[in-house]
Structures are given as structure tokens and as C-alpha cells.
Design a protein around this motif. Structure first.
Motif, PDB file in Angstrom:
ATOM      1  N   THR A 121       0.714  -1.250  -0.060  1.00  0.00           N
ATOM      2  CA  THR A 121       0.227   0.001   0.064  1.00  0.00           C
ATOM      3  C   THR A 121       1.093   1.173   0.197  1.00  0.00           C
ATOM      4  N   LYS A 122       2.103   1.174   0.001  1.00  0.00           N
ATOM      5  CA  LYS A 122       2.969   2.297  -0.382  1.00  0.00           C
ATOM      6  C   LYS A 122       2.626   2.977  -1.566  1.00  0.00           C
ATOM      7  N   PRO A 123       2.304   4.027  -1.626  1.00  0.00           N
ATOM      8  CA  PRO A 123       1.780   4.925  -2.749  1.00  0.00           C
ATOM      9  C   PRO A 123       2.413   4.564  -4.162  1.00  0.00           C
ATOM     10  N   PHE A 124       3.733   4.671  -4.084  1.00  0.00           N
ATOM     11  CA  PHE A 124       4.534   4.457  -5.384  1.00  0.00           C
ATOM     12  C   PHE A 124       4.351   3.099  -5.689  1.00  0.00           C
ATOM     13  N   VAL A 125       4.338   2.076  -4.781  1.00  0.00           N
ATOM     14  CA  VAL A 125       4.352   0.712  -5.322  1.00  0.00           C
ATOM     15  C   VAL A 125       2.993   0.400  -5.757  1.00  0.00           C
ATOM     16  N   ALA A 126       2.034   0.650  -5.009  1.00  0.00           N
ATOM     17  CA  ALA A 126       0.683   0.688  -5.351  1.00  0.00           C
ATOM     18  C   ALA A 126       0.221   1.096  -6.764  1.00  0.00           C
ATOM     19  N   LEU A 127       0.835   2.262  -7.000  1.00  0.00           N
ATOM     20  CA  LEU A 127       0.697   2.996  -8.329  1.00  0.00           C
ATOM     21  C   LEU A 127       1.036   2.024  -9.574  1.00  0.00           C
ATOM     22  N   LEU A 128       2.295   1.858  -9.290  1.00  0.00           N
ATOM     23  CA  LEU A 128       3.149   1.005 -10.547  1.00  0.00           C
ATOM     24  C   LEU A 128       2.499  -0.439 -10.720  1.00  0.00           C
ATOM     25  N   LEU A 129       2.156  -1.090  -9.326  1.00  0.00           N
ATOM     26  CA  LEU A 129       1.741  -2.447  -9.425  1.00  0.00           C
ATOM     27  C   LEU A 129       0.461  -2.422 -10.262  1.00  0.00           C
ATOM     28  N   PHE A 130      -0.380  -1.721  -9.736  1.00  0.00           N
ATOM     29  CA  PHE A 130      -1.989  -1.550 -10.726  1.00  0.00           C
ATOM     30  C   PHE A 130      -1.866  -1.297 -12.075  1.00  0.00           C
ATOM     31  N   ASN A 131      -1.295  -0.165 -12.241  1.00  0.00           N
ATOM     32  CA  ASN A 131      -1.302   0.259 -13.720  1.00  0.00           C
ATOM     33  C   ASN A 131      -0.308  -0.540 -14.465  1.00  0.00           C
ATOM     34  N   GLY A 132       0.640  -0.954 -13.765  1.00  0.00           N
ATOM     35  CA  GLY A 132       1.424  -1.860 -14.633  1.00  0.00           C
ATOM     36  C   GLY A 132       0.802  -3.239 -15.229  1.00  0.00           C
ATOM     37  N   LEU A 133       0.221  -3.682 -14.019  1.00  0.00           N
ATOM     38  CA  LEU A 133      -0.604  -4.911 -14.307  1.00  0.00           C
ATOM     39  C   LEU A 133      -1.696  -4.906 -15.297  1.00  0.00           C
ATOM     40  N   PHE A 134      -2.134  -3.816 -15.244  1.00  0.00           N
ATOM     41  CA  PHE A 134      -3.594  -3.676 -16.026  1.00  0.00           C
ATOM     42  C   PHE A 134      -3.144  -3.365 -17.396  1.00  0.00           C
ATOM     43  N   SER A 135      -2.044  -2.586 -17.544  1.00  0.00           N
ATOM     44  CA  SER A 135      -1.458  -2.472 -18.907  1.00  0.00           C
ATOM     45  C   SER A 135      -0.873  -3.766 -19.483  1.00  0.00           C
ATOM     46  N   PHE A 136      -0.290  -4.465 -18.543  1.00  0.00           N
ATOM     47  CA  PHE A 136       0.349  -5.881 -19.148  1.00  0.00           C
ATOM     48  C   PHE A 136      -0.980  -6.676 -19.546  1.00  0.00           C
ATOM     49  N   TYR A 137      -1.804  -6.777 -18.827  1.00  0.00           N
ATOM     50  CA  TYR A 137      -3.171  -7.645 -19.210  1.00  0.00           C
ATOM     51  C   TYR A 137      -3.553  -7.183 -20.650  1.00  0.00           C
ATOM     52  N   HIS A 138      -3.686  -6.056 -20.847  1.00  0.00           N
ATOM     53  CA  HIS A 138      -4.082  -5.607 -22.273  1.00  0.00           C
ATOM     54  C   HIS A 138      -3.269  -5.578 -23.386  1.00  0.00           C
ATOM     55  N   VAL A 139      -2.278  -5.980 -23.260  1.00  0.00           N
ATOM     56  CA  VAL A 139      -1.149  -6.360 -24.246  1.00  0.00           C
ATOM     57  C   VAL A 139      -1.739  -7.333 -24.952  1.00  0.00           C
ATOM     58  N   PRO A 140      -2.061  -7.010 -26.541  1.00  0.00           N
ATOM     59  CA  PRO A 140      -2.861  -8.203 -27.306  1.00  0.00           C
ATOM     60  C   PRO A 140      -2.376  -9.470 -27.133  1.00  0.00           C
ATOM     61  N   LEU A 141      -1.144  -9.935 -27.174  1.00  0.00           N
ATOM     62  CA  LEU A 141      -0.760 -11.218 -27.178  1.00  0.00           C
ATOM     63  C   LEU A 141      -1.072 -11.865 -25.789  1.00  0.00           C
ATOM     64  N   ILE A 142      -0.702 -10.983 -24.666  1.00  0.00           N
ATOM     65  CA  ILE A 142      -1.110 -11.514 -23.538  1.00  0.00           C
ATOM     66  C   ILE A 142      -2.521 -11.705 -23.033  1.00  0.00           C
ATOM     67  N   PHE A 143      -3.360 -10.639 -23.637  1.00  0.00           N
ATOM     68  CA  PHE A 143      -4.604 -10.690 -23.338  1.00  0.00           C
ATOM     69  C   PHE A 143      -5.331 -11.990 -24.140  1.00  0.00           C
ATOM     70  N   ASP A 144      -4.952 -12.290 -25.289  1.00  0.00           N
ATOM     71  CA  ASP A 144      -5.805 -13.215 -25.985  1.00  0.00           C
ATOM     72  C   ASP A 144      -5.310 -14.712 -25.255  1.00  0.00           C
ATOM     73  N   PHE A 145      -3.989 -14.568 -24.886  1.00  0.00           N
ATOM     74  CA  PHE A 145      -3.720 -15.835 -24.051  1.00  0.00           C
ATOM     75  C   PHE A 145      -4.478 -16.237 -22.805  1.00  0.00           C
ATOM     76  N   LEU A 146      -4.533 -14.997 -22.176  1.00  0.00           N
ATOM     77  CA  LEU A 146      -5.231 -15.024 -20.986  1.00  0.00           C
ATOM     78  C   LEU A 146      -6.689 -15.656 -20.925  1.00  0.00           C
ATOM     79  N   ASN A 147      -7.082 -14.926 -21.895  1.00  0.00           N
ATOM     80  CA  ASN A 147      -8.573 -15.174 -22.114  1.00  0.00           C
ATOM     81  C   ASN A 147      -8.997 -16.609 -23.023  1.00  0.00           C
ATOM     82  N   THR A 148      -8.047 -17.223 -22.896  1.00  0.00           N
ATOM     83  CA  THR A 148      -8.335 -18.763 -23.681  1.00  0.00           C
ATOM     84  C   THR A 148      -7.610 -19.766 -22.683  1.00  0.00           C
ATOM     85  N   ASN A 149      -7.269 -19.406 -21.562  1.00  0.00           N
ATOM     86  CA  ASN A 149      -6.870 -20.310 -20.530  1.00  0.00           C
ATOM     87  C   ASN A 149      -7.503 -19.797 -19.196  1.00  0.00           C
ATOM     88  N   ALA A 150      -8.442 -20.785 -18.664  1.00  0.00           N
ATOM     89  CA  ALA A 150      -9.249 -20.352 -17.365  1.00  0.00           C
ATOM     90  C   ALA A 150      -8.202 -20.182 -16.138  1.00  0.00           C
TER      91      ALA A 150
END
Length: 300
Positions: A121-150
């Protein structure tokens, strides 16, 4: 659209087992913060406002992951982004505000839990983690892979939800000893949050072609539907591709999703800024009142 969704069946549309799970959580919460609260603390039970916050979070969580919106999120990218906005920008706040301080204090008696909160919950850590993971999830190759694996999809989306909880913690928690951000720093935190989330939205909005096979390739799309529709039901349907449910070209649906995410984000963050300014103004008035009372009067 709603009529055409009926082909997927009651289980895919309304997720009865997930509903039962959430109802059990809601009942346990009401018992712990109500009739059973004296077993955990000498303080009073949760306030009506806290109960409303928590139960609102439960309702929104079911709306996101148990209602037809979850199925729509696998048919339309715009529905997916609405789901993401509610899931990560609204629900964590409801749960944080819905849990009484004394219950957090009992949780923090476990050193491992307190240590995790102190770091993530340190502000800097929380900011980078959330926005990094959210952006990582929406990278096209990663998004397609994750949405075809439960399994991987469940792990990553749960991880983003947890770090979203950590991201909102410095802004909305009510524990005095956990107030790590002042009013002005909260404003800076929100602006930084908005800036860090913008590149992912911009990539989606300004792309010249559809980015995600999940919403364009029939085979990938059918595989992704298995995340929320039983295989037996899918096998009995004559589905040709996502265009069956789209009223617009896939590129427009993708751009609409990015715009909706950005609009909802701005509304949520703008509302948060409003309450921060109200709280800051209230504290300044209280400070002025105290100073007026204790200051020596002229001629005395």
C-alpha cells in the motif's frame, strides 16, 4: 441482444454458484460486524453506512462476474472495459469503506498480513503495480492468451483486483495510523494514477485495426467463451463468430471500449477529488475554529 443471449442458458447468464458464494460472504459479514462483533472487539457493530458500502460492493461484484455483463464482456470489447472499470475502480473502494476499523486491526495482528499491507500500500508501489498489471493484461498477445486459459485468466484478474485494493487503500481507508497521504498528496496520487493508465487506453482508442483475436478470430473467440459458458452448451450452439453479436465493426467496438474506460475513470477520479477537497476544507475550518478558541483575546 438480450434475447439472443438466452441461447447460452441460465447458468452462463446468471452464475448461480457464484451468487450463492457471494450470498454466503454477505451473510458472514453481517454476522461478524453485527451480532457476533462482541467476540472480536469491545467497540460497537458496523455502522449502517459501512454495511451499505460492503453490500454495494457485493452487488457490483455479482454484476461484473455473475450477471449477463460477464458473458457480454466475452462478446464485446466495450462490455469488457465497462466490466474492468467497475471491477477495479469502484468495487475495491466499497469493500475498503465497508469493513470497520476494528476488523482491520484484528487482521493486522497477523504480522504477515500487516507486512503485506505495509509494503504493497506504499503509494509508489501501489501505483506502479496496479497500472503496470492492468496495462500488461491488455497487451494483445497476453490478453488473447489469458482469455483462452481459465486458470491463468483467474490468477491474473484476481491479482489485478488485489492490487487495485492496495491502490485505493491510501486514498480511502479510515484508520488514523494508516493515513499515509495528506490532502494535497492524494490529489497528486490521483493525477499520477490517471496519467499512468492513459497509455493503455490510448493504445486501444487510436489503433488502426482490431488488436485482439479474442474478439475477431472465431476459433479464439469460441475458446474464450469457455471461461463463462459450459462446454456442453457451446457444443450445442451453431456459433460462427463474434460478429453475430456485434452491432458495429470490431474496430469501433474496441475504440468505444477504450473511450468508455477513460470516461468512467475520469468520473471516478473526479468524484474522488471532489470528496478530497471537501474533506480538506472541513479540516481547515475545524483548524481555524480551534485556533480562534485558544488564541488570547485582545485586552485580556
Amino acid at each position: 441482444m438480450i434475447a439472443s443471449l438466452q441461447m447460452f442458458g441460465f447458468r452462463a447468464l446468471w452464475s448461480p454458484f457464484f451468487l450463492l458464494f457471494l450470498l454466503c460472504i454477505a451473510v458472514m459479514y453481517m454476522l461478524i460486524v453485527g451480532p457476533w462483533h462482541h467476540k472480536f472487539t469491545k467497540e460497537g457493530p458496523a455502522t449502517p453506512k459501512q454495511k451499505v458500502y460492503f453490500l454495494t460492493g457485493i452487488v457490483l461484484l455479482y454484476l461484473c462476474k455473475g450477471s449477463p455483463l460477464d458473458l457480454l464482456s466475452h462478446l464485446m470489447f466495450s462490455a469488457h472495459m465497462i466490466q474492468m472499470a467497475i471491477l477495479y475502480l469502484m468495487i475495491p473502494q466499497c469493500f475498503i469503506l465497508g469493513i470497520p476499523n476494528w476488523l482491520y486491526e484484528r487482521m493486522f495482528e497477523v504480522r504477515a498480513v500487516k507486512g503485506i499491507f505495509l509494503f504493497f500500500t506504499k503509494p509508489f508501489v501501489a501505483l506502479l503495480l496496479f497500472n503496470g498489471l492492468f496495462s500488461f493484461y491488455h497487451v494483445p498477445l497476453i490478453f488473447d492468451f489469458l482469455n483462452t486459459n481459465a486458470l491463468y485468466h483467474a490468477v491474473v484478474t484476481t491479482a489485478i483486483f488485489i492490487v487495485a485494493f492496495f491502490m485505493w487503500w491510501p486514498l480511502v481507508n479510515k484508520l488514523p495510523q494508516w493515513q499515509t497521504l495528506s490532502g494535497l498528496r492524494k490529489v497528486g496520487f490521483i493525477f499520477a494514477d490517471g496519467v499512468l493508465l492513459t497509455p493503455a487506453c490510448a493504445l486501444i482508442i487510436f489503433a488502426n485495426s482490431p488488436l485482439y483475436q479474442t474478439f475477431t478470430d472465431p476459433q479464439t473467440w469460441l475458446t474464450s467463451l469457455q471461461l463463462c459458458v459450459p462446454k456442453g452448451t457451446l457444443a450445442s450452439l451453431n456459433l460462427t463468430g463474434p460478429q453475430m453479436f456485434l452491432s458495429m465493426p470490431p474496430l469501433y467496438d474496441q475504440q468505444l471500449g477504450g473511450v468508455l474506460m477513460k470516461i468512467i475513470q475520469e468520473i471516478v477520479y473526479g468524484t474522488m477529488l471532489f470528496f478530497i477537497f471537501i474533506d480538506w476544507y472541513r479540516k481547515e475550518r475545524e483548524k481555524e475554529s480551534v485556533e480562534t478558541i485558544i488564541s488570547p483575546q485582545p485586552g485580556k
